[in-house]
Every structure is written in C-alpha cells, then in structure tokens.
Design an enzyme around this catalytic site. Structure first.
Site, PDB file in Angstrom:
ATOM      1  N   HIS A 103       0.315   4.809   2.861  1.00  9.42           N
ATOM      2  CA  HIS A 103      -0.794   4.761   1.914  1.00  9.42           C
ATOM      3  C   HIS A 103      -1.364   3.356   1.804  1.00  9.42           C
ATOM      4  CE1 HIS A 103       3.027   4.247  -0.316  1.00  9.42           C
ATOM      5  NE2 HIS A 103       2.367   3.313  -0.987  1.00  9.42           N
ATOM      6  N   CYS A 122       6.335   0.104  -7.023  1.00 12.79           N
ATOM      7  CA  CYS A 122       6.276  -0.229  -5.601  1.00 12.79           C
ATOM      8  C   CYS A 122       5.065  -1.137  -5.387  1.00 12.79           C
ATOM      9  CB  CYS A 122       6.186   1.018  -4.731  1.00 12.79           C
ATOM     10  SG  CYS A 122       4.602   1.879  -4.760  1.00 12.79           S
TER      11      CYS A 122
END
Length: 618
Positions: A67, A175
């Site tokens: 991503h 993250c």
C-alpha cells in the site's frame, strides 16, 4: 462507504503470472495504470517499494497488502489479485503469498476512505473469509464475498468492565503509513484478548490520526502497555508504567505472546526522560555507537545548509574578486553573506548534537559551547566536543533534579536547565576543553599543511575510498565531516576535492558500466543507470545504493577502487574545490579544475570497467 466501492472488478487479477515480489508489484501496477487509477506508475512504485523497505507487507498466511498514499493516485482503490502458483513475497512467515490487496490512496484521502480500508484490514484476520477468497474464481465471486461479509452482523468485542477481576491491558498500534497493519494489529489483539479472558483497550495511530485514544485513567489501571508500532508514538504519557515495545507485525502474528507477557508484567518500566533505564539488553534498540552516530548525524544534517550555502557563495565571491577586484560591491556582498553563514556553522553543529542527546534543553548550551570553540580556535573538533558535552550535562542535570518537588517541574525547562546547563558547559569549554582542543586543532592543521605530496596522495586515496564504502553511511559521513572540518578551519579545499571526486565516482561508474556493458544489466537497471549520470554529476553518492544493495561485493568493490584512485589523483595534481558541495556545477571555481575533471574521469572509467567485467550477464 462500502469496501466494494473501492474494490473494482475491472482491475482484478484472478491468475497472477508473476512468481517473484517485484514482478508481482509491477503486474499489479500495470493494471492500475491501464485503468488510470494512478497517473504516474513510476512514482507510485517508488512509494510502494519505500513502504516495503520499512517492513514487508507480506503478512503471512498467504496474504500481502502492499500500500501507498501518494499524489500519484487519482482515486482511492483496492486492487485484488490472486496467484494460483504462489509468489515469493518475503512474507513474515517465509511462505508463498496467494492473495494480494494493493491499496492506492491519494494524498488528500478523507477519513471515510481510510476507515473503509481499516475495515478491509480487519476482515482479513478472519481465516474462514480468507479461505473463501482463495477459492473464488471470478471478480463477481470476490465482490459477493465482501458484500456478504459486510452485511453480516459483527460479533461485538467484549467491553472493558473494571468490576470483573480480569487482567486489564492497553495497547497502541501504528505502522509507517497507517493504512493496513495498524488496524490488523488492533483486531488481532482484541480477538486474542477475548480468547484469553483479558480486558483490552487499543488505540490506533493511523493515517487519519489517533483513534480510541487511551485515557489517563485507563493508562493508570493497566497492568502493562503494549506498543505494537513501527513508527514513533506519544510515549511520555506512559512514564513509570511497564511498556512492551514491539514492531506492528508482532501485533498481528505474535498476539498471544504479547498478551501473555503483558499479563505477567514481563516488560521494562518506561521512563520518559531516561527510557534506557531498567531496559533488558535484548530490548535496547540501539548500541552506544549507534546512539553516538545518530547524535553526530543530527548535528551534521542541520549544519550542512550553512556549509553548502555559505561555502558556495564564498567560492563564487572569490570568482568575482578575481574578475572585478577586492573592492567590488558584488564580491564584498557575496563574501560577507557566505561568511555570515559560515559563522553559524560550528554553533549549529554543536547545538543540534546536544539537542539530539537531551532534547530542546540541550540546544542553547550546545550552541554557546560551539561558539566558545570558535572563539578559542578549537575549530570543528572543539564544536563536536561542545555538542556532546552540553548534551550530557543536561542529561546529568535531569537526573540530579528528578527529586525536586513536582511543583517545581515547570521551572526546570525555563530556568534550571538553561542557567545551570549554560554555566557548567561554559566553564568546562572556556577553561578546559577549549584550550585543549585548540592546541590539538592547531597541531592537526599544521600537520596536514606540512604533508608532502606522497602523504597527501595517501590521505586522498583514504578519503576518496571512504566515500564509496557505504555511500552515505558512517564511513562516507566521517570522511565528509573530516574534510569540512579542515575546510572551515583553513579555507583549503584540497581535501574537499578528494571527497567530492570519491563521492561522484560510484553513481557515475554504475551509469557508465550500464551503458558500456548492456548485457550485464537488466532493462530496469539500465534505465536507473541513466539517472545516475545526473546524480553522480551532482555529487549525490546515494544514487548508487540500489545497485550496491542488489550486488554489494561487485558494486562496492569496484566503486571503492575507482573512488580511491580519483581521490588520490586530486592530491597528486593539487586540485582544490573551495565549496563543500555542488559537484560538476562548482568545478569552474576549482583550482586546477581540468586536473580535477581528469581525476574524476580516470576513477570513473576504472570503476566502470572493473564492474562491467566482474558482473555476470543479466
């Protein structure tokens, strides 16, 4: 918004052909680019690979979620891809990957999109759902499975009830991009806590900011705090609590281990000011040398704009002096402007070293200590000492003043640290370290200025080779910092010529080798090689890093050889660069500029030929 709104059927890949990681990424990006989901495939790929470099998005259990959030994306999209053969994707469990969800998010994505992607991340924790996806044959089946999953009523997670005598823990997940792993770790921790009869509250630090933020009361009641994060989170609030710090991937894959450790309070006590105290050896993130190196690099990185801006303007001023004379208004303006920037150089260097060590209280005494080093002729080395001295003086004061009443906490940063820190640093620099390092600095400068040609060549070989060993790492920065120190103390740019030539050789050699030995490089490598011409000419050594990472022995070996030759030749032919950066653009300012260019060409050609002959055909 539903997940199926982002999960377009048209772009799905139901039988991925790639078997290796980068090929799989390329295949998915081609589909996104073909359907105009991304406007710049190259930029999007760079963002995807940058995220992969932080930690693999191959989550294990056959799933990967590459991503990126970048301006190259036209609209928020999730590309679903399925491999029947399996892809070697560097997954966390080392097993092949079969299901891919490539998430493309524009820079300006709103919270609705991010919340939808968080819901997708949570769905993939459900093994039954994942197994059904693996069996799906068509895009319609994939869509139907997501519709069914979204329509089903979610099983509520048990709420925290402090009246029941169960262990209570809190956690923070985060993250680097805050899109997928953050929420998968949250869901994994919650589900495992229910299985283990543990109450848990989880705060997520995603792209849309902190959600479900922990309250002071929850932190106070918690037995242990779990930090499953791969980026910086707000830690000061956990002062005095047991804190278990792990990567976000552990929050997904090692939930039982984390919760067990938290229940057993098997975690060090965190101190906001001294978070290394009471930490087990295996939990310490950095060695003492890594810490010192990072502190030094903080000083150098903040100093470099002053070095480069001031140095180049000074060099240009000397060019105008030779053309228009020393009374020229242009010369006087540029010389004073560049000189003023240089006057800040060592104080800034020392101040930001101290700030890296002791946070903001270290900045002021560090800068003043650096100024004392300048005024006492202790030079660059004296400034370095002043920075570390001021930083550790403030650390010592923080320890000594910990016992003061809490009512005086507000006085520490605005009164006690500035006054006592400056006083102690000033005394030690003025009466002890300033004079000592002034003598050492003078002796070193005299030694270097008295070097014969042979010894100067050896030093040039050493500095040039160091620039290519790690291409921006500790060796490279040590050689560059040493040369800057000599340059700022003496105004002699001889060693700057050695390090600049040494730093330009690696990317130029790779570019030349990929041009001359086309069969030794893949098509993608040859394309990247072309950009290294520009980076090499601009003195950006880091352009060679991707090649060095893929083939370290050959690339680094040939680069060090060529850079060492170039660095030595600049000293043999008495070249000097009166500017600390700029590459090809400051060569007109150089002494013996043609010989500098000849040194650079010889070093580049040698490195390129060695690399080209050494490499195997692609």
């Amino acid at each position: 918004m539903k997940i199926t709104d982002l999960l377009s059927k048209d772009i799905m890949i139901m039988d991925m052909q790639a078997t290796e990681k980068e090929a799989a990424v390329n295949e998915m990006i081609r589909s996104l680019n073909k359907h105009r989901i991304v406007s710049d495939a190259k930029l999007f790929k760079e963002a995807i690979l940058a995220r992969e470099a932080q930690s693999s998005t191959g989550l294990g259990d056959g799933i990967a979620m590459p991503h990126a959030k970048t301006k190259a994306v036209n609209k928020p999209t999730v590309l679903f891809a399925k491999s029947n053969k399996g892809v070697d994707y560097d997954s966390l469990d080392g097993q092949p990957t079969y299901l891919f969800f490539m998430i493309a998010v524009p820079e300006g994505a709103n919270n609705t999109h991010l919340q939808t992607l968080a819901a997708l991340s949570r769905m993939l924790i459900d093994r039954k759902f994942v197994n059904q996806l693996k069996l799906a044959k068509t895009p319609d089946e994939v869509h139907a499975l997501f519709n069914q999953s979204e329509d089903e009523e979610e099983t509520p997670v048990e709420s925290v009830d402090s009246s029941v005598e169960k262990p209570f823990i809190v956690a923070v997940t985060a993250c680097p991009t805050g899109i997928a792993h953050t929420y998968m770790a949250e869901d994994s921790l919650k589900k495992k806590a229910v299985e283990m009869n543990v109450d848990i509250r989880v705060e997520t630090n995603g792209s849309d900011g902190a959600k479900n933020r922990l309250t002071d009361d929850e932190i106070r009641r918690a037995d242990t705090i779990i930090i499953a994060a791969s980026k910086k989170v707000d830690m000061a609030r956990f002062d005095g609590k047991r804190v278990l710090e792990r990567p976000v991937s552990d929050g997904i894959k090692k939930t039982e281990e984390l919760i067990t450790k938290a229940i057993n309070q098997d975690a060090p006590i965190y101190h906001a000011e001294y978070n290394q105290e009471n930490t087990k050896e295996e939990d310490k993130p950095k060695s003492i040398w890594n810490t010192i190196y990072n502190d030094l690099m903080n000083g150098i990185s903040h100093m470099l704009p002053f070095v480069i801006g001031g140095g180049i303007l000074l060099a240009i001023s000397f060019l105008f002096e030779s053309l228009l004379g020393s009374d020229s208004e242009v010369f006087l303006f540029l010389n004073e402007l560049g000189g003023n920037a240089f006057n800040f150089l060592i104080p800034i260097f020392a101040g930001f070293i101290a700030m890296s060590i002791a946070d903001r209280p270290g900045l002021m005494p560090g800068m003043v200590g650096g100024l004392i080093a300048v005024n006492s002729d202790a030079g660059f080395i004296g400034g370095l000492v002043a920075g570390f001295l001021a930083g550790y003086v403030i650390i010592l004061l923080k320890r000594l003043l910990r016992g003061l009443p809490k009512s005086l906490d507000g006085l520490k940063p605005i009164l006690l640290y500035p006054v006592l820190g400056l006083f102690i640093t000033g005394i030690l620099m003025f009466f002890l370290f300033g004079p000592i390092f002034a003598g050492l600095n003078t002796a070193m400068v005299d030694f270097l200025q008295g070097l014969g040609t042979g010894n100067a060549v050896i030093l040039g070989v050493l500095l040039g080779g160091m620039m290519a060993i790690d291409m921006g790492g500790p060796f490279n920065k040590a050689a560059y910092a040493f040369s800057i120190g000599i340059f700022t103390d003496t105004g002699d740019g001889s060693l700057m010529a050695a390090v600049m030539a040494g730093g330009m050789v690696p990317p130029l050699a790779i570019a030349l080798a990929s041009t001359l030995f086309k069969n030794k490089f893949t098509e993608d490598e040859r394309k990247s090689g072309v950009t290294n011409y520009v980076m090499g000419l601009s003195f950006i050594t880091e352009g060679a890093i991707p090649f060095a990472a893929a083939d370290p022995l050959r690339v680094i070996g040939s680069s060090v050889l060529g850079a060492a030759i170039a660095g030595g030749l600049t000293q043999l032919w008495s070249s000097a660069i009166p500017a600390p950066h700029g590459g090809i653009f400051v060569i007109p300012l150089a002494e013996n500029a043609l010989f500098f260019l000849l040194s650079l060409v010889i070093g580049t050609v040698v490195a390129a030929i060695v690399l080209g002959l050494w490499r195997k055909p692609a």
